[in-house]
Design a protein around this motif. Structure first.
Motif, PDB file in Angstrom:
ATOM      1  N   ASN A   1       7.767  45.744  -7.560  1.00  0.00           N
ATOM      2  CA  ASN A   1       6.865  44.724  -8.121  1.00  0.00           C
ATOM      3  C   ASN A   1       5.649  44.610  -7.221  1.00  0.00           C
ATOM      4  O   ASN A   1       5.780  44.549  -5.998  1.00  0.00           O
ATOM      5  CB  ASN A   1       7.556  43.354  -8.180  1.00  0.00           C
TER       6      ASN A   1
ATOM      7  N   ALA B   1      -5.100  45.699  -4.317  1.00  0.00           N
ATOM      8  CA  ALA B   1      -4.017  46.148  -5.195  1.00  0.00           C
ATOM      9  C   ALA B   1      -3.849  47.665  -5.157  1.00  0.00           C
ATOM     10  O   ALA B   1      -2.734  48.183  -5.219  1.00  0.00           O
ATOM     11  CB  ALA B   1      -4.294  45.693  -6.628  1.00  0.00           C
TER      12      ALA B   1
ATOM     13  N   ALA C   1       3.355  46.786  -6.612  1.00  0.00           N
ATOM     14  CA  ALA C   1       2.967  47.996  -5.872  1.00  0.00           C
ATOM     15  C   ALA C   1       1.581  48.490  -6.268  1.00  0.00           C
ATOM     16  O   ALA C   1       0.928  49.200  -5.496  1.00  0.00           O
ATOM     17  CB  ALA C   1       3.994  49.106  -6.108  1.00  0.00           C
ATOM     18  N   GLY C   2       1.134  48.132  -7.489  1.00  0.00           N
ATOM     19  CA  GLY C   2      -0.180  48.593  -7.937  1.00  0.00           C
ATOM     20  C   GLY C   2      -0.137  49.482  -9.160  1.00  0.00           C
ATOM     21  O   GLY C   2      -1.154  50.065  -9.552  1.00  0.00           O
ATOM     22  N   LYS C   3       1.011  49.563  -9.813  1.00  0.00           N
ATOM     23  CA  LYS C   3       1.163  50.473 -10.959  1.00  0.00           C
ATOM     24  C   LYS C   3       0.290  50.035 -12.144  1.00  0.00           C
ATOM     25  O   LYS C   3      -0.454  50.829 -12.705  1.00  0.00           O
ATOM     26  CB  LYS C   3       2.635  50.525 -11.405  1.00  0.00           C
ATOM     27  N   SER C   4       0.409  48.753 -12.526  1.00  0.00           N
ATOM     28  CA  SER C   4      -0.357  48.294 -13.702  1.00  0.00           C
ATOM     29  C   SER C   4      -1.850  48.382 -13.431  1.00  0.00           C
ATOM     30  O   SER C   4      -2.636  48.758 -14.318  1.00  0.00           O
ATOM     31  CB  SER C   4       0.009  46.851 -14.060  1.00  0.00           C
ATOM     32  N   THR C   5      -2.248  48.033 -12.240  1.00  0.00           N
ATOM     33  CA  THR C   5      -3.668  48.113 -11.891  1.00  0.00           C
ATOM     34  C   THR C   5      -4.147  49.558 -12.028  1.00  0.00           C
ATOM     35  O   THR C   5      -5.229  49.823 -12.568  1.00  0.00           O
ATOM     36  CB  THR C   5      -3.893  47.601 -10.455  1.00  0.00           C
TER      37      THR C   5
ATOM     38  N   VAL D   1      -6.846  40.462  -2.254  1.00  0.00           N
ATOM     39  CA  VAL D   1      -5.685  41.336  -2.476  1.00  0.00           C
ATOM     40  C   VAL D   1      -6.154  42.754  -2.763  1.00  0.00           C
ATOM     41  O   VAL D   1      -6.901  42.976  -3.722  1.00  0.00           O
ATOM     42  CB  VAL D   1      -4.832  40.840  -3.673  1.00  0.00           C
TER      43      VAL D   1
ATOM     44  N   TYR E   1      -8.587  42.383  -5.767  1.00  0.00           N
ATOM     45  CA  TYR E   1      -8.725  41.107  -6.464  1.00  0.00           C
ATOM     46  C   TYR E   1      -8.924  40.078  -5.370  1.00  0.00           C
ATOM     47  O   TYR E   1      -7.954  39.718  -4.698  1.00  0.00           O
ATOM     48  CB  TYR E   1      -7.466  40.753  -7.256  1.00  0.00           C
TER      49      TYR E   1
ATOM     50  N   GLN F   1       2.032  46.165 -21.201  1.00  0.00           N
ATOM     51  CA  GLN F   1       3.228  45.340 -21.052  1.00  0.00           C
ATOM     52  C   GLN F   1       3.328  44.213 -22.063  1.00  0.00           C
ATOM     53  O   GLN F   1       4.416  43.848 -22.448  1.00  0.00           O
ATOM     54  CB  GLN F   1       3.279  44.768 -19.635  1.00  0.00           C
TER      55      GLN F   1
ATOM     56  N   HIS G   1      10.407  50.785 -13.421  1.00  0.00           N
ATOM     57  CA  HIS G   1      11.229  50.373 -12.284  1.00  0.00           C
ATOM     58  C   HIS G   1      12.559  51.119 -12.305  1.00  0.00           C
ATOM     59  O   HIS G   1      13.340  51.012 -11.379  1.00  0.00           O
ATOM     60  CB  HIS G   1      11.580  48.883 -12.376  1.00  0.00           C
TER      61      HIS G   1
HETATM   62  N1  LIG Z   1      -5.773  39.773 -12.043  1.00  0.00           N
HETATM   63  C1  LIG Z   1      -5.300  39.728 -10.812  1.00  0.00           C
HETATM   64  N2  LIG Z   1      -5.754  38.820  -9.920  1.00  0.00           N
HETATM   65  C2  LIG Z   1      -5.294  38.787  -8.654  1.00  0.00           C
HETATM   66  N3  LIG Z   1      -4.359  39.625  -8.158  1.00  0.00           N
HETATM   67  C3  LIG Z   1      -3.854  40.538  -9.006  1.00  0.00           C
HETATM   68  C4  LIG Z   1      -4.282  40.633 -10.366  1.00  0.00           C
HETATM   69  N4  LIG Z   1      -3.587  41.644 -10.956  1.00  0.00           N
HETATM   70  C5  LIG Z   1      -2.765  42.139 -10.013  1.00  0.00           C
HETATM   71  N5  LIG Z   1      -2.916  41.478  -8.845  1.00  0.00           N
HETATM   72  C6  LIG Z   1      -2.221  41.765  -7.564  1.00  0.00           C
HETATM   73  O1  LIG Z   1      -2.389  43.137  -7.284  1.00  0.00           O
HETATM   74  C7  LIG Z   1      -1.196  43.712  -6.777  1.00  0.00           C
HETATM   75  C8  LIG Z   1      -0.767  44.867  -7.659  1.00  0.00           C
HETATM   76  O2  LIG Z   1      -0.382  44.341  -8.919  1.00  0.00           O
HETATM   77  P1  LIG Z   1       0.082  45.274 -10.133  1.00  0.00           P
HETATM   78  O3  LIG Z   1       0.254  44.398 -11.323  1.00  0.00           O
HETATM   79  O4  LIG Z   1      -0.847  46.421 -10.241  1.00  0.00           O
HETATM   80  O5  LIG Z   1       1.491  45.802  -9.599  1.00  0.00           O
HETATM   81  P2  LIG Z   1       2.689  46.516 -10.393  1.00  0.00           P
HETATM   82  O6  LIG Z   1       3.134  47.641  -9.524  1.00  0.00           O
HETATM   83  O7  LIG Z   1       2.281  46.845 -11.777  1.00  0.00           O
HETATM   84  O8  LIG Z   1       3.773  45.362 -10.405  1.00  0.00           O
HETATM   85  P3  LIG Z   1       4.965  45.065 -11.448  1.00  0.00           P
HETATM   86  O9  LIG Z   1       5.959  46.155 -11.287  1.00  0.00           O
HETATM   87  O10 LIG Z   1       5.482  43.746 -10.967  1.00  0.00           O
HETATM   88  O11 LIG Z   1       4.372  45.001 -12.835  1.00  0.00           O
HETATM   89  C9  LIG Z   1      -0.194  42.559  -6.692  1.00  0.00           C
HETATM   90  O12 LIG Z   1      -0.241  42.053  -5.380  1.00  0.00           O
HETATM   91  C10 LIG Z   1      -0.721  41.565  -7.697  1.00  0.00           C
HETATM   92  O13 LIG Z   1      -0.336  40.254  -7.330  1.00  0.00           O
END
Ligand SMILES: Nc1ncnc2c1ncn2[C@@H]1O[C@H](COP(=O)(O)OP(=O)(O)OP(=O)(O)O)[C@@H](O)[C@H]1O
Length: 335
Positions: A54, A34, A56-60, A32, A29, A97, A201
């Motif tokens: 938080n 991800a 880490a990249g799971k949702s992505t 970043v 992104y 989520q 988590h």
């Molecule tokens: N739409 C976006 N625009 C910019 N950066 C993003 C976007 N979505 C995620 N990120 C960044 O990408 C990285 C991974 O985010 P992600 O949501 O995948 O993590 P996660 O492991 O699911 O976190 P959490 O446990 O907090 O939900 C983070 O640094 C986040 O800030």
């Protein structure tokens, strides 16, 4: 009712091929990164937890798995095809989520409507039972508690009778009872040979409910295996004892010791070989108040993750040595 996977193509869930494949997947992104070079295969019938801090990249990762976001580079395949085609064929259900409740309809009406959009849906009554919603079937969706609404989202994910269920932090809003009910339903679904991928988590959820835990840190896989294998690989045991004024300087060099922490007059050693460590401690007369406990998944998780989003460990399949050395390095800081 016949399991989804068997019904669709004559291939059972467990042992029925590969459900999910990530090859060299990255997602950025802006500046970043991800997800950085993800290689992952999930077999049909597996229950896999994505565990990470938080950011880490799971949702992505899950969004790319579902075809909601394209990878910047690399490929994602579901059942050998694109995520979009698997979703269109009703083979995938998802609970993300921030689902919103639909006002004015009852739970049964909503699930009936959703089921009708799929080619081979699950029976509605069965869906409601599996999601723990039978007693709320006639209740309006916008008049449910947070935990009950969460179950409705689960039922929506189940309605199409998918072979693969993708759940992003599914129990985040649930109390202890609701969490237990949810996991009972989930186990029922997995037992039918279906594939579950969930992010969490909660270490104990991953420990209790996943066949396999994929630890993500800084957008990379830093560990991948059963809970027991992860604990064995990085955790070992914790040995603690009273120092009684003895110097702590020799402790890091004792056999098996990977990390040392001093708390007041008590020393805590993470060791890969508790027998050798204890024998060496006995030789130094350091056995006062001695305790040996197996490392918990939390110990392992702390050792594996860097505490930031720029983890430098190498992804699987080359995880062994690189992840091990990264884990050992960070374990030196945290017992
Ligand atoms: N739409 C976006 N625009 C910019 N950066 C993003 C976007 N979505 C995620 N990120 C960044 O990408 C990285 C991974 O985010 P992600 O949501 O995948 O993590 P996660 O492991 O699911 O976190 P959490 O446990 O907090 O939900 C983070 O640094 C986040 O800030």
């Amino acid at each position: 009712m016949e399991p989804a996977a068997t019904r669709r193509n004559g291939v059972g869930g467990a042992g029925g091929g590969t459900a999910v494949t990530f090859r060299g997947v990255t997602r950025s992104y802006g500046g970043v990164r991800a997800v950085q070079g993800l290689d992952l295969d999930i077999a049909a019938g597996e229950t896999v937890a994505l565990l990470g801090r938080n950011g880490a990249g799971k949702s992505t990762t899950l969004n790319m798995l579902l075809g909601l976001q394209p990878p910047s580079t690399g490929t994602v395949r579901l059942f050998g095809g694109t995520p979009e085609s698997a979703v269109r064929a009703g083979r995938v259900g998802a609970m993300l989520q921030d689902g919103k409740a639909v006002p004015r309809v009852t739970v049964r009406e909503l699930i009936t409507f959703v089921a009708a959009t799929y080619p081979a849906p699950m029976d509605v009554t069965e869906t409601l039972e599996l999601a723990g919603l039978a007693e709320f079937a006639g209740r309006r969706v916008d008049r449910l508690s947070g935990g009950q609404a969460q179950r409705v989202r689960f039922a929506v994910a189940l309605a199409g009778n998918p072979e693969l269920l993708v759940l992003d932090e599914p129990t985040a809003a649930l109390d202890v009872d609701a969490r237990r009910t949810f996991w009972r339903a989930m186990r029922g679904y997995a037992r039918r040979g279906n594939t579950l991928v969930f992010s969490t988590h909660y270490l104990e959820e991953a420990d209790d409910h996943a066949d396999r835990i994929v630890v993500i840190d800084g957008g990379r896989v830093v560990a991948d295996g059963s809970s027991e294998a992860l604990k064995r690989r990085t955790g070992g045991s914790l040995v603690s004892f009273d120092l009684r004024g003895a110097p702590s300087a020799p402790l890091p060099a004792l056999p098996g010791v990977r990390a040392v922490e001093i708390r007041g007059d008590r020393a805590l050693l993470r060791t890969a070989d508790s027998d050798a460590t204890v024998v060496a401690l006995a030789g130094l007369d350091l056995v006062h108040g001695l305790q040996v406990t197996p490392a918990s998944l939390e110990d392992t998780f702390l050792a594996l993750t860097s505490g930031g989003t720029t983890g430098a460990a190498t992804a699987e399949p080359a995880a062994g040595a690189a992840a091990e050395s990264a884990a050992t390095a960070s374990a030196k800081e945290t017992v």
